[in-house]
Design a protein around this motif. Structure first.
Motif, PDB file in Angstrom:
ATOM      1  N   ARG A  99     -16.987 -26.160 -32.136  1.00 37.02           N
ATOM      2  CA  ARG A  99     -16.482 -25.298 -31.064  1.00 37.02           C
ATOM      3  C   ARG A  99     -15.146 -25.833 -30.573  1.00 37.02           C
ATOM      4  NH1 ARG A  99     -20.900 -22.418 -27.886  1.00 37.02           N
ATOM      5  NH2 ARG A  99     -22.586 -22.491 -29.342  1.00 37.02           N
ATOM      6  N   GLY A 100     -14.336 -24.944 -30.160  1.00 36.92           N
ATOM      7  CA  GLY A 100     -13.050 -25.323 -29.612  1.00 36.92           C
ATOM      8  C   GLY A 100     -12.467 -24.159 -28.857  1.00 36.92           C
ATOM      9  N   ASP A 101     -11.247 -24.289 -28.465  1.00 40.53           N
ATOM     10  CA  ASP A 101     -10.593 -23.163 -27.785  1.00 40.53           C
ATOM     11  C   ASP A 101      -9.815 -22.350 -28.809  1.00 40.53           C
ATOM     12  OD1 ASP A 101      -8.429 -24.731 -28.334  1.00 40.53           O
ATOM     13  OD2 ASP A 101      -8.036 -25.290 -26.256  1.00 40.53           O
ATOM     14  N   ASP A 102      -9.035 -21.413 -28.335  1.00 41.79           N
ATOM     15  CA  ASP A 102      -8.318 -20.526 -29.251  1.00 41.79           C
ATOM     16  C   ASP A 102      -7.221 -21.257 -30.034  1.00 41.79           C
ATOM     17  OD1 ASP A 102      -6.787 -20.975 -27.055  1.00 41.79           O
ATOM     18  OD2 ASP A 102      -6.169 -18.880 -26.791  1.00 41.79           O
ATOM     19  N   LYS A 103      -6.857 -22.462 -29.643  1.00 40.49           N
ATOM     20  CA  LYS A 103      -5.836 -23.229 -30.366  1.00 40.49           C
ATOM     21  C   LYS A 103      -6.433 -24.019 -31.536  1.00 40.49           C
ATOM     22  CE  LYS A 103      -3.053 -23.684 -26.289  1.00 40.49           C
ATOM     23  NZ  LYS A 103      -2.706 -24.534 -25.177  1.00 40.49           N
ATOM     24  N   GLY A 104      -7.719 -24.217 -31.559  1.00 39.99           N
ATOM     25  CA  GLY A 104      -8.337 -24.979 -32.646  1.00 39.99           C
ATOM     26  C   GLY A 104      -9.537 -25.749 -32.149  1.00 39.99           C
ATOM     27  N   PRO A 105     -10.161 -26.503 -33.073  1.00 40.38           N
ATOM     28  CA  PRO A 105     -11.324 -27.295 -32.682  1.00 40.38           C
ATOM     29  C   PRO A 105     -10.946 -28.334 -31.634  1.00 40.38           C
ATOM     30  CG  PRO A 105     -10.922 -27.429 -35.050  1.00 40.38           C
ATOM     31  CD  PRO A 105      -9.818 -26.646 -34.452  1.00 40.38           C
ATOM     32  N   GLY A 106     -11.915 -28.703 -30.860  1.00 43.90           N
ATOM     33  CA  GLY A 106     -11.672 -29.670 -29.800  1.00 43.90           C
ATOM     34  C   GLY A 106     -11.320 -31.041 -30.352  1.00 43.90           C
ATOM     35  N   VAL A 107     -10.550 -31.796 -29.608  1.00 43.30           N
ATOM     36  CA  VAL A 107     -10.145 -33.126 -30.014  1.00 43.30           C
ATOM     37  C   VAL A 107     -11.342 -34.066 -29.879  1.00 43.30           C
ATOM     38  CG1 VAL A 107      -8.576 -35.026 -29.521  1.00 43.30           C
ATOM     39  CG2 VAL A 107      -7.802 -32.672 -29.264  1.00 43.30           C
ATOM     40  N   GLY A 108     -11.502 -34.950 -30.846  1.00 40.33           N
ATOM     41  CA  GLY A 108     -12.562 -35.932 -30.783  1.00 40.33           C
ATOM     42  C   GLY A 108     -13.927 -35.383 -31.131  1.00 40.33           C
ATOM     43  N   ILE A 109     -13.985 -34.290 -31.847  1.00 45.73           N
ATOM     44  CA  ILE A 109     -15.268 -33.737 -32.244  1.00 45.73           C
ATOM     45  C   ILE A 109     -15.844 -34.631 -33.328  1.00 45.73           C
ATOM     46  CG2 ILE A 109     -16.428 -31.784 -33.309  1.00 45.73           C
ATOM     47  CD1 ILE A 109     -14.380 -30.011 -32.010  1.00 45.73           C
TER      48      ILE A 109
ATOM     49  N   GLY B   3     -14.866 -16.062 -28.298  1.00 46.96           N
ATOM     50  CA  GLY B   3     -15.387 -15.565 -27.032  1.00 46.96           C
ATOM     51  C   GLY B   3     -14.399 -15.896 -25.938  1.00 46.96           C
ATOM     52  N   THR B   4     -14.798 -15.595 -24.709  1.00 45.60           N
ATOM     53  CA  THR B   4     -13.897 -15.855 -23.577  1.00 45.60           C
ATOM     54  C   THR B   4     -13.770 -17.349 -23.298  1.00 45.60           C
ATOM     55  OG1 THR B   4     -15.755 -15.591 -22.064  1.00 45.60           O
ATOM     56  CG2 THR B   4     -14.377 -13.671 -22.489  1.00 45.60           C
ATOM     57  N   ALA B   5     -14.862 -18.081 -23.468  1.00 43.75           N
ATOM     58  CA  ALA B   5     -14.820 -19.502 -23.124  1.00 43.75           C
ATOM     59  C   ALA B   5     -14.461 -20.378 -24.321  1.00 43.75           C
ATOM     60  CB  ALA B   5     -16.156 -19.944 -22.549  1.00 43.75           C
ATOM     61  N   SER B   6     -14.991 -20.040 -25.505  1.00 40.63           N
ATOM     62  CA  SER B   6     -14.725 -20.904 -26.661  1.00 40.63           C
ATOM     63  C   SER B   6     -14.753 -20.104 -27.950  1.00 40.63           C
ATOM     64  CB  SER B   6     -15.748 -22.034 -26.718  1.00 40.63           C
ATOM     65  OG  SER B   6     -17.021 -21.504 -27.005  1.00 40.63           O
ATOM     66  N   THR B   7     -14.276 -20.740 -28.999  1.00 40.97           N
ATOM     67  CA  THR B   7     -14.254 -20.141 -30.322  1.00 40.97           C
ATOM     68  C   THR B   7     -14.973 -21.090 -31.269  1.00 40.97           C
ATOM     69  OG1 THR B   7     -12.091 -19.199 -29.826  1.00 40.97           O
ATOM     70  CG2 THR B   7     -12.729 -19.265 -32.137  1.00 40.97           C
ATOM     71  N   GLN B   8     -15.669 -20.518 -32.238  1.00 35.57           N
ATOM     72  CA  GLN B   8     -16.303 -21.362 -33.267  1.00 35.57           C
ATOM     73  C   GLN B   8     -15.398 -21.399 -34.497  1.00 35.57           C
ATOM     74  OE1 GLN B   8     -20.213 -19.816 -33.999  1.00 35.57           O
ATOM     75  NE2 GLN B   8     -21.121 -21.113 -32.428  1.00 35.57           N
ATOM     76  N   TRP B   9     -15.285 -22.598 -35.034  1.00 36.36           N
ATOM     77  CA  TRP B   9     -14.436 -22.816 -36.196  1.00 36.36           C
ATOM     78  C   TRP B   9     -15.280 -23.362 -37.338  1.00 36.36           C
ATOM     79  CZ3 TRP B   9      -9.311 -21.553 -35.900  1.00 36.36           C
ATOM     80  CH2 TRP B   9      -8.797 -21.353 -34.634  1.00 36.36           C
ATOM     81  N   ARG B  10     -14.982 -22.848 -38.505  1.00 33.61           N
ATOM     82  CA  ARG B  10     -15.615 -23.386 -39.720  1.00 33.61           C
ATOM     83  C   ARG B  10     -14.581 -24.279 -40.394  1.00 33.61           C
ATOM     84  NH1 ARG B  10     -19.868 -22.558 -43.078  1.00 33.61           N
ATOM     85  NH2 ARG B  10     -19.501 -22.941 -45.275  1.00 33.61           N
ATOM     86  N   ILE B  11     -14.964 -25.528 -40.622  1.00 30.04           N
ATOM     87  CA  ILE B  11     -14.064 -26.490 -41.262  1.00 30.04           C
ATOM     88  C   ILE B  11     -14.669 -26.862 -42.606  1.00 30.04           C
ATOM     89  CG2 ILE B  11     -13.046 -28.785 -41.126  1.00 30.04           C
ATOM     90  CD1 ILE B  11     -13.076 -28.445 -38.100  1.00 30.04           C
ATOM     91  N   GLU B  12     -13.870 -26.732 -43.654  1.00 35.97           N
ATOM     92  CA  GLU B  12     -14.284 -27.122 -45.010  1.00 35.97           C
ATOM     93  C   GLU B  12     -13.287 -28.135 -45.557  1.00 35.97           C
ATOM     94  OE1 GLU B  12     -14.726 -23.926 -47.732  1.00 35.97           O
ATOM     95  OE2 GLU B  12     -16.423 -23.058 -46.661  1.00 35.97           O
ATOM     96  N   VAL B  13     -13.846 -29.185 -46.094  1.00 38.56           N
ATOM     97  CA  VAL B  13     -13.013 -30.206 -46.736  1.00 38.56           C
ATOM     98  C   VAL B  13     -13.566 -30.417 -48.134  1.00 38.56           C
ATOM     99  CG1 VAL B  13     -12.128 -32.548 -46.630  1.00 38.56           C
ATOM    100  CG2 VAL B  13     -12.611 -31.323 -44.524  1.00 38.56           C
ATOM    101  N   GLN B  14     -12.674 -30.381 -49.122  1.00 37.91           N
ATOM    102  CA  GLN B  14     -13.074 -30.627 -50.510  1.00 37.91           C
ATOM    103  C   GLN B  14     -12.266 -31.800 -51.049  1.00 37.91           C
ATOM    104  OE1 GLN B  14     -13.343 -27.204 -53.115  1.00 37.91           O
ATOM    105  NE2 GLN B  14     -13.037 -25.875 -51.360  1.00 37.91           N
ATOM    106  N   ALA B  15     -12.882 -32.555 -51.908  1.00 43.17           N
ATOM    107  CA  ALA B  15     -12.177 -33.641 -52.610  1.00 43.17           C
ATOM    108  C   ALA B  15     -12.655 -33.620 -54.052  1.00 43.17           C
ATOM    109  CB  ALA B  15     -12.467 -34.985 -51.961  1.00 43.17           C
TER     110      ALA B  15
END
Length: 189
Positions: A24-34, A74-86
């Motif tokens: 979860r984060g705001d509209d700018k991106g995931p929260g810092v320190g997640i 949403g109004t309070a927060s946004t959900q972000w899907r993060i995928e990392v591949q190596a």
């Protein structure tokens, strides 16, 4: 020194790791320190662990990809899907059968013997050079004599013919020897 045509490590195949998370984060991106969001460094470390479990010693040509996508807002927060591949190529020592190992050792031994023979031949040629010898002139003469063809053996001497006896003449021979024979046996009447 062992000589081998086998490389130290051979490719074992591709290795791929994919990590994903929803944060979860705001509209700018995931929260810092997640804490639960994967990073490219974590994916690369996991790639190396997976390769070691499969028997690899190392991973080469490592690359990573980080992607983030908003999945719900949403109004309070946004959900972000993060995928990392190596991904990368697993490298390991080749598995050699005992028969192959013996053949490789035999080939290495032959190569070592051939190399030793070449060195010995080079040393012998170096020692044989006239400028490296104390009696250089004598050595050159000895080598010239050795290289010259051997002279043909002298023919065996011919023995003189044996004298033939002279013919015997009748005048040279004296009277014939007289031989006496035994008297005849008496006749029986």
């Amino acid at each position: 020194m062992t000589m081998s045509i086998r490389p130290a490590m051979t490719p074992m195949g591709p290795v791929h790791v994919r990590m994903s998370s929803v944060v979860r984060g705001d509209d700018k991106g995931p929260g810092v320190g997640i804490v639960n969001a994967p990073t490219a460094a974590e994916a690369t470390a996991e790639l190396h662990r997976v390769a070691r479990v499969s028997g690899a010693e190392n991973v080469v040509s490592v690359a990573a990809d980080y992607r983030r996508a908003a999945i719900a807002g949403g109004t309070a927060s946004t959900q972000w899907r993060i995928e990392v591949q190596a991904w990368g190529t697993a490298m390991g020592h080749p598995k050699i059968s005992p028969a192959e190992r013996e053949a490789g050792e035999a080939d290495a031994e032959k190569a070592r013997e051939a190399e030793d023979a070449k060195k010995a031949q080079a040393e012998q040629a170096e020692r044989a050079r006239p400028e490296n010898d104390q009696g250089g002139k004598e050595t050159a003469e000895v080598k010239a004599k050795a290289a010259a063809p051997a002279p043909a053996p002298a023919p065996a001497p011919i023995a003189p013919p044996e004298p033939t006896p002279a013919p015997v003449k009748a005048s040279d021979v004296g009277p014939a020897p007289v031989t006496r024979s035994a008297p005849p046996p008496p006749a029986a009447h």
